[in-house]
Scaffold this active site. Structure first.
Site, PDB file in Angstrom:
ATOM      1  N   ASP A 138       4.547  -5.308  -0.615  1.00  0.00           N
ATOM      2  CA  ASP A 138       3.491  -4.552   0.084  1.00  0.00           C
ATOM      3  C   ASP A 138       3.903  -5.151   1.593  1.00  0.00           C
ATOM      4  O   ASP A 138       2.893  -5.375   2.488  1.00  0.00           O
ATOM      5  CB  ASP A 138       2.035  -4.812  -0.264  1.00  0.00           C
ATOM      6  CG  ASP A 138       1.007  -3.738   0.543  1.00  0.00           C
ATOM      7  OD1 ASP A 138       1.872  -2.792   0.929  1.00  0.00           O
ATOM      8  OD2 ASP A 138      -0.163  -3.793   0.658  1.00  0.00           O
TER       9      ASP A 138
ATOM     10  N   HIS B  59       1.691  -0.343   2.538  1.00  0.00           N
ATOM     11  CA  HIS B  59       0.747   0.797   2.255  1.00  0.00           C
ATOM     12  C   HIS B  59       0.235   1.389   3.655  1.00  0.00           C
ATOM     13  O   HIS B  59      -0.367   2.456   3.480  1.00  0.00           O
ATOM     14  CB  HIS B  59      -0.439   0.264   1.139  1.00  0.00           C
ATOM     15  CG  HIS B  59      -1.515  -0.484   1.921  1.00  0.00           C
ATOM     16  ND1 HIS B  59      -1.371  -1.935   1.956  1.00  0.00           N
ATOM     17  CD2 HIS B  59      -2.554  -0.417   2.692  1.00  0.00           C
ATOM     18  CE1 HIS B  59      -2.700  -2.375   2.611  1.00  0.00           C
ATOM     19  NE2 HIS B  59      -3.134  -1.424   2.924  1.00  0.00           N
TER      20      HIS B  59
ATOM     21  N   SER C   3      -5.434  -4.212   7.262  1.00  0.00           N
ATOM     22  CA  SER C   3      -4.398  -4.205   6.672  1.00  0.00           C
ATOM     23  C   SER C   3      -3.155  -4.175   7.482  1.00  0.00           C
ATOM     24  O   SER C   3      -2.934  -3.616   8.225  1.00  0.00           O
ATOM     25  CB  SER C   3      -4.288  -3.166   5.794  1.00  0.00           C
ATOM     26  OG  SER C   3      -5.235  -3.293   4.647  1.00  0.00           O
TER      27      SER C   3
ATOM     28  N   GLY D 164      16.672 -12.046 -16.452  1.00  0.00           N
ATOM     29  CA  GLY D 164      17.000 -11.126 -17.670  1.00  0.00           C
ATOM     30  C   GLY D 164      16.094 -11.800 -18.896  1.00  0.00           C
ATOM     31  O   GLY D 164      16.727 -11.904 -19.926  1.00  0.00           O
TER      32      GLY D 164
END
Length: 514
Positions: free
Chosen positions: A163, A133, A237, A293
Site C-alpha cells: 500500500d 489506496h 492516509s 517457493g
C-alpha cells in the site's frame, strides 16, 4: 505488648539481611518537549494534501439521482448536501426532464473526488510518498502544499502489496523535504507526531506514543505495522509519522474504529519497510521481491514437540517446497522448520515472507532449518516473486502398490483406506494423488479435534511417506514405542497441504478391518 513488637522488628531485620529488597534499574526517561510547536513548524511544509479525481458511473437504478457536491469525505457537509438534494430532487430527474416512459435519461458518468495525505522526500526531484489506496484508480492527481499552492502530480509507481505509492511534481516552487528514520529504533512508549489532512480540513498535527510494534492487521503477507494512539482519521492516509528527531518512522495507513473516527488505534507502515519499496518504485516503477517457493504454516507447541524442536514453538514449518522453486533446488524439504533466513531469526511464520521479500532477487542466502532433530544450514539462491503467484500443482511420482484393506486406527478416532477408483470419484481426488484416504472420523476423537474430514489424504507420518493404511499403522505403532505423545501427519485436501499434530491415544497395536 512490647515484647511481640520487638520480636517482630527483630525478625524483619533478620529477613532484610537475608533477603534484601530487589533494586530495579531505572530506565532513562526522555522528557516530552514543553511544546511540539517548533517541531511542527519545521515539518508541516513537507506534508501535502493529495487530491484525486476519478470518473465513476451513476448509481444503478438511480439515473435521476442528483450529483452531490464533493465535500470532504466524512465531513458534516457531505451528509447535509445529500439530504438537501434528496428533498429537492425534481420528479423527472435533473432539470425536470424525463426519458421515455417517464424514466430518467441515460446514466451519465460523474467525477468523484477523494482526499489523502503525503510527504516530500526529495525537494529537488519533487518526489512524494503516499498510500496506494489514496491514488488507486485516479484519473487525475493533484498535490496541495501548505501555502495552498496546487500542483498536478504524476504517478511514478505503486505497490499494492504494501500500500505504498510514489508521486512526482514538477515545479519551480520551493519545496521542503523530510528524511526516513530508523523505525527499528521506535520503541513502545516513544513520542510520535502524525501530520496529515483529516476530513479534508488541511494540515493537522496530532501527538501520541508508539502503542505497539509488529501488528498484523490481516492486510497482507507483509503486515508489520507500528500501532500508535496519535489521532489518525480519514484523510490522514499516506501522511507521515515522525519521531522527535523529525524523521519519518512510519506511513499512516489504517485505523481501527467502529465509527470511522479515531479511537486511538492507528497503524503505520514502518519506514524500514517503506524505504526499500520507495527506492525500487523510484528506480523502475515496480517492486521486485525475493521468492523462496514454499508453502508454510505456523509451528504450534504440539508440532514443536512432535519434531523435537528445542526452546518451544518458533520458526516457519515448510508444508511444501514447490517443485523447481528456489527452496527445493537449494535443498529445503517438506517438514523442515526455517529458524533463520539470511542471518535473521524467524520468530514465527508471518516473519518469513517479509524477510524473504525484502531480500534482493538473485542473492545467495544461508537458511538454518530444523531437520531430523538438529539444525542444518543450506544455501538458497533467491528467485523473483511472480506478479500473480499461483500455487504450484503437485506432481508426485507413481504410487506404490496398495493393499485393499481399510483400517480403524486405534486411539485416533480415524478410519483410513487405500485410494480406490470409487473413492477418487466420490471425493473428486485427482488421478495422480497418492497417500492414505480418510474415510471416517469419529466425533470427539483426536482426528476430529484437528478438523480432519472424510476425503482428506494423509501423505506423511512424522515426515515419512505413507501409501497404505498398513504403512500408516506401522508408523504410528513405532512412535508409540518411542513414547511419543503426538504424531505429525501431512494432510492434503482441496484447500492445500498442512501439517497436523495428532495426539496418540490408546495402546492398541492395530486396527480392525473396516
Amino acid at each position: 505488648m512490647r515484647p511481640p513488637l520487638l520480636a517482630t522488628a527483630a525478625l524483619a531485620a533478620c529477613l532484610a539481611a537475608v533477603s534484601p529488597a530487589p533494586v530495579f534499574a531505572q530506565a532513562p526517561m526522555r522528557d516530552a518537549p514543553t511544546s511540539f510547536a517548533p517541531l511542527a513548524r519545521q515539518l508541516l511544509p513537507a506534508v501535502v494534501n493529495v487530491q484525486t479525481t476519478t470518473t465513476v458511473q451513476a448509481r444503478a437504478g438511480r439515473p435521476d439521482a442528483p450529483e452531490v457536491p464533493q465535500a470532504p469525505p466524512g465531513s458534516p457537509f457531505e451528509e447535509f448536501f445529500r439530504d438537501f438534494l434528496e428533498r429537492n430532487r425534481p420528479p423527472g430527474g435533473p432539470g425536470g426532464r424525463q426519458g421515455p416512459g417517464g424514466q430518467g435519461g441515460p446514466q451519465q458518468p460523474r467525477r468523484a473526488q477523494s482526499l489523502g495525505s503525503g510527504f516530500i522526500i526529495d525537494a529537488a526531484q519533487g518526489i512524494i510518498v503516499t498510500n496506494n489506496h489514496v491514488i488507486d484508480g485516479a484519473d487525475e492527481i493533484n498535490v496541495v502544499l501548505t501555502d495552498n499552492t496546487t500542483i498536478k502530480a504524476e504517478l511514478v509507481g505503486a505497490d499494492q502489496r504494501t500500500d505504498i505509492a510514489v508521486l512526482r511534481i514538477r515545479t519551480d516552487h520551493p519545496l521542503t523535504a523530510v528524511d526516513f528514520g530508523n523505525s527499528d529504533e521506535a520503541n513502545v512508549g516513544d513520542w510520535v507526531l502524525a501530520i496529515g489532512n483529516p476530513f479534508g480540513l488541511g494540515g493537522s498535527v496530532t501527538a501520541g506514543i508508539v502503542s505497539a510494534r509488529g501488528r498484523d492487521i490481516r492486510q497482507g503477507l507483509y503486515d508489520d505495522f507500528i500501532q500508535t494512539d496519535a489521532a489518525i482519521n480519514r484523510g490522514n492516509s499516506g501522511g507521515p509519522l515522525f519521531n522527535l528527531d523529525g524523521k519519518v518512522v512510519g506511513i499512516n495507513t489504517a485505523i481501527y474504529s467502529p465509527s470511522g473516527g479515531s479511537i486511538g488505534i492507528g497503524f503505520s507502515i514502518p519506514s524500514n519497510l517503506a524505504r526499500n519499496i520507495v527506492a525500487q518504485l523510484r528506480d523502475g516503477g515496480q517492486v521486485r521481491r525475493g521468492w523462496l517457493g514454499v508453502n508454510i504454516q505456523q509451528v504450534t507447541d504440539e508440532i514443536a514437540e512432535s519434531l523435537g524442536l528445542r526452546n518451544g514453538a518458533r520458526g516457519a514449518l515448510v508444508a511444501r517446497a514447490q517443485e523447481d522453486g528456489p527452496a527445493a533446488k537449494g535443498g529445503i524439504r517438506n517438514g523442515d522448520v526455517v529458524l533463520r533466513f539470511n542471518n535473521q531469526d524467524v520468530r514465527e511464520m508471518r516473519n518469513l515472507p517479509r524477510i524473504v521479500a525484502e531480500t534482493a532477487v538473485g542473492t545467495q542466502v544461508p537458511v538454518v532449518v530444523w531437520r531430523d532433530g538438529k539444525e542444518e544450514t543450506v544455501t538458497i539462491t533467491l528467485g523473483e516473486l511472480p506478479p500473480e503467484q499461483q500455487t504450484a500443482d503437485a506432481r508426485p511420482g507413481q504410487p506404490r502398490p496398495q493393499a485393499n484393506q481399510a483400517l480403524e486406527l486405534s486411539g485416533l478416532g480415524l478410519k483410513v483406506s487405500p485410494i480406490t477408483p470409487e473413492a477418487r470419484e466420490r471425493f473428486s481426488i485427482r488421478p495422480d494423488a497418492r497417500g492414505v484416504l480418510v474415510t471416517d472420523v469419529i466425533p470427539n476423537g483426536a482426528a476430529a479435534e484437528r478438523d480432519l474430514r472424510p476425503g482428506d489424504l494423509i501423505l506423511e507420518v512424522q515426515q515419512e511417506r505413507v501409501n497404505t493404511p498398513q504403512e500408516m499403522q506401522a508408523r504410528l505403532e513405532a512412535l508409540r514405542r518411542q513414547n511419543r505423545a503426538t504424531a505429525l501427519v501431512l494432510v492434503e485436501n482441496a484447500q492445500g497441504r498442512r501439517f497436523v499434530p495428532l495426539r496418540l491415544r490408546g495402546e492398541g497395536r492395530g486396527g480392525s478391518p473396516g
